[in-house]
Every structure is written in C-alpha cells, then in structure tokens.
Design an enzyme around this catalytic site. Structure first.
Site, mmCIF file in Angstrom:
data_model
loop_
_atom_site.group_PDB
_atom_site.id
_atom_site.type_symbol
_atom_site.label_atom_id
_atom_site.label_comp_id
_atom_site.label_asym_id
_atom_site.label_seq_id
_atom_site.Cartn_x
_atom_site.Cartn_y
_atom_site.Cartn_z
ATOM 1 N N THR A 95 -0.308 1.742 2.263
ATOM 2 C CA THR A 95 -1.567 2.477 2.159
ATOM 3 C C THR A 95 -2.009 2.389 0.704
ATOM 4 O O THR A 95 -1.381 2.950 -0.185
ATOM 5 C CB THR A 95 -1.399 3.938 2.588
ATOM 6 O OG1 THR A 95 -1.011 3.975 3.958
ATOM 7 C CG2 THR A 95 -2.706 4.698 2.423
ATOM 8 N N LYS A 170 -7.489 3.924 7.240
ATOM 9 C CA LYS A 170 -6.320 4.745 6.918
ATOM 10 C C LYS A 170 -6.724 5.981 6.119
ATOM 11 O O LYS A 170 -6.155 7.066 6.297
ATOM 12 C CB LYS A 170 -5.287 3.930 6.137
ATOM 13 C CG LYS A 170 -4.000 4.699 5.797
ATOM 14 C CD LYS A 170 -3.281 5.219 7.044
ATOM 15 C CE LYS A 170 -2.069 6.079 6.682
ATOM 16 N NZ LYS A 170 -0.950 5.320 6.106
ATOM 17 N N LYS A 238 -0.895 10.687 -3.136
ATOM 18 C CA LYS A 238 -1.551 9.443 -3.565
ATOM 19 C C LYS A 238 -2.674 9.068 -2.617
ATOM 20 O O LYS A 238 -3.778 8.710 -3.036
ATOM 21 C CB LYS A 238 -0.501 8.322 -3.648
ATOM 22 C CG LYS A 238 -1.047 6.926 -3.888
ATOM 23 C CD LYS A 238 -1.129 6.092 -2.608
ATOM 24 C CE LYS A 238 0.196 5.866 -1.952
ATOM 25 N NZ LYS A 238 0.099 5.013 -0.747
#
Length: 288
Positions: A95, A170, A238
């Site tokens: 990701t 995502k 993150k």
C-alpha cells in the site's frame, strides 16, 4: 512460472507461500533474511538483492512497509530496475502512493517491461486463507496475464484503471476501515462500561446492521488481549496519511478520517504502540 517475491513479512510471506504451493519456481528476498527461512525450506531460493530477484524472475512481486522502502527496492543501486529487462513484469502489492505507482509504471515502460500496482485488503487472515481483495492499477493486457496468479491469493481481483488506480482504491478501502476500527473499539468500551456480556454483544451485533469486517476479526482478539498485528498500526497510520494527502490534492475534506489519523498518531507516535495490530487502538481508552 519463474516468480520473484520481495518482502516476506506477515502478509508477504503468506502470499509468497501460496505462489510456491501452486508449483511455481520462487526466488525471494527480504531485508531480514531469516523471514524467508520458511519459504526456502518449502523450496524457494534466496537472492541477495532485489536486482538478483529481477534477474532470475519473469514476474516480480513486492510487498514492503513504506513508500520509501518501495522506492529503494525499485530505484536503488541494487534495486529491481537496475536489472529488469524487456518483457518482464513487476507487481507492487505494497500500500503506497498513487504517484509512486505511476512512477514505477513509467520506468517499466521505458525498459519495455510491464507494471501493476496491486495493493490488497484482508489482513493476515486473508493472506493466510488466500481470501484477499486485490485492487489493481495498470493496463488490461498485463492485468490479464497476471490475474491467474493474483487469484491464487485473492477471492476478489479487479482492475480499476491505469497505474495508480489500484492505490487510489486501497485509499478508499482504508478510509472505510478507519471508521470501522474506531467504531469497533468505542463500541467495545461502551458495552463493557454498560456491564454487558461482551460475547453476547458481539454475537448479536454480528447478525445485524452493525456487522463489519473489523469487528468480526479484531473484537475477538481484543477480548483475548491479543494485539499481535494482523496489520501493523504504524502501517495503517501511514495509509491514513497517504489517503488524506490524496484527499487534499482533490480539495476534499474528510473530517472523520482526520480524527482516525489523530487517534492512530496518539497510539503510534505518542504511546509507541506502532508494532501492535490496529486493534491496539483500544489501549487509548482504558487498560484492557
């Protein structure tokens, strides 16, 4: 097929194992070599650098922690692109940022190679059970060629458009997870203080409109005091930062996601709990 896999942590190790179990030749690399031991025991071979993985593989998968790690394994001195040749394919399952996915695709195209961004959702359980959701960006022909491999690890695989669109999808996923994780932990805190039987609460809520993946998978772990990472809290933070950065570029205000980011910043940056799973967020509310 001759496959390579770079990054064999909680998620990557399980995904690589499914590719190996399907009978493919697999070359592996991980920054901490010992994390590849189980795969090597099962028949994979070790390579000393990402470049050597690229040399020995036709399709190279990667799944590492942060965009900086992706940058390093692709563009570093011993990175994938230092050895990638025409006709090969790279598939980054980390990701990461849509911008970096576009950069990787552009570099691959210059080398007459191919690239997909293919982040996943489903956590450690999905990786182990090969029931991940795979969100892909790239061109149709490359996707069609790689899809049978992705279907070895995912129950749902879908192409969303050109390079970077998998990462954007995502981010949409992580925005939703932000809400279900905060909802799950606050529901549990509320139910406990109301004196309710937690197992009965979970059984009931899972059969109604409150049911969601985060509650089903992480609430039972919380009840057991299990904060081992199905997905690291530091990696989720993150992701939330990436999502909000992308939202800013689109001039979008996402206040609920901002609040989730603040909570995870408290957990990770202030409390030092980044190596807990995302369910460790409940530790901000009380000792459990």
């Amino acid at each position: 097929m001759k496959l390579g896999f770079i990054g064999t942590g909680v998620m990557g190790g399980a995904i690589a194992g499914h590719l190996l179990d399907a009978g493919h030749d697999l070359v592996v690399y991980n920054r901490t070599k010992s994390k590849t031991d189980a795969l090597v025991t099962k028949g994979a071979s070790w390579a000393d650098t990402p470049a050597k993985v690229a040399q020995r593989s036709d399709i190279i998968f990667s799944m590492v922690g942060y965009p900086a790690d992706v940058e390093d394994i692709y563009f570093g001195d011993q990175g994938i692109f230092s050895a990638l040749t025409a006709g090969k394919t790279v598939v980054d399952m980390t990701t990461s940022t849509p911008t970096l996915a576009e950069k990787i695709a552009a570099k691959a195209e210059k080398l007459n190679a191919h690239a997909l961004d293919a982040p996943v959702s489903g956590g450690d359980v999905g990786a182990k059970n090969a029931t991940l959701t795979v969100m892909v960006g790239g061109d149709q022909a490359t996707y069609d060629a790689v899809k049978p491999l992705l279907e070895l690890v995912g129950q749902k695989v879908h192409l969303f458009g050109p390079a970077g669109k998998g990462q954007h999808t995502k981010m949409a996923n992580q925005i939703m997870i932000a809400g279900t994780m905060t909802g799950t932990v606050e529901m549990m805190v509320y139910a406990k203080h109301a004196g309710l039987n937690m197992n009965d609460v979970l059984d009931t809520l899972s059969s109604g409109g409150a049911d969601n993946w985060s509650m089903d998978n992480y609430a039972p772990r919380i009840l057991k005091g299990d904060y081992t990472p199905g997905f690291f809290a530091k990696h989720f933070l993150k992701d939330l930062r990436i999502a909000l950065d992308e939202a800013d570029k689109m001039k979008l205000n996402l206040p609920a996601t901002k609040l989730a980011k603040q909570l995870y910043e408290t957990m990770v940056d202030e409390r030092g709990l980044g190596n807990d799973g995302t369910q460790g967020l409940i530790k901000l509310y009380e000792n459990v």
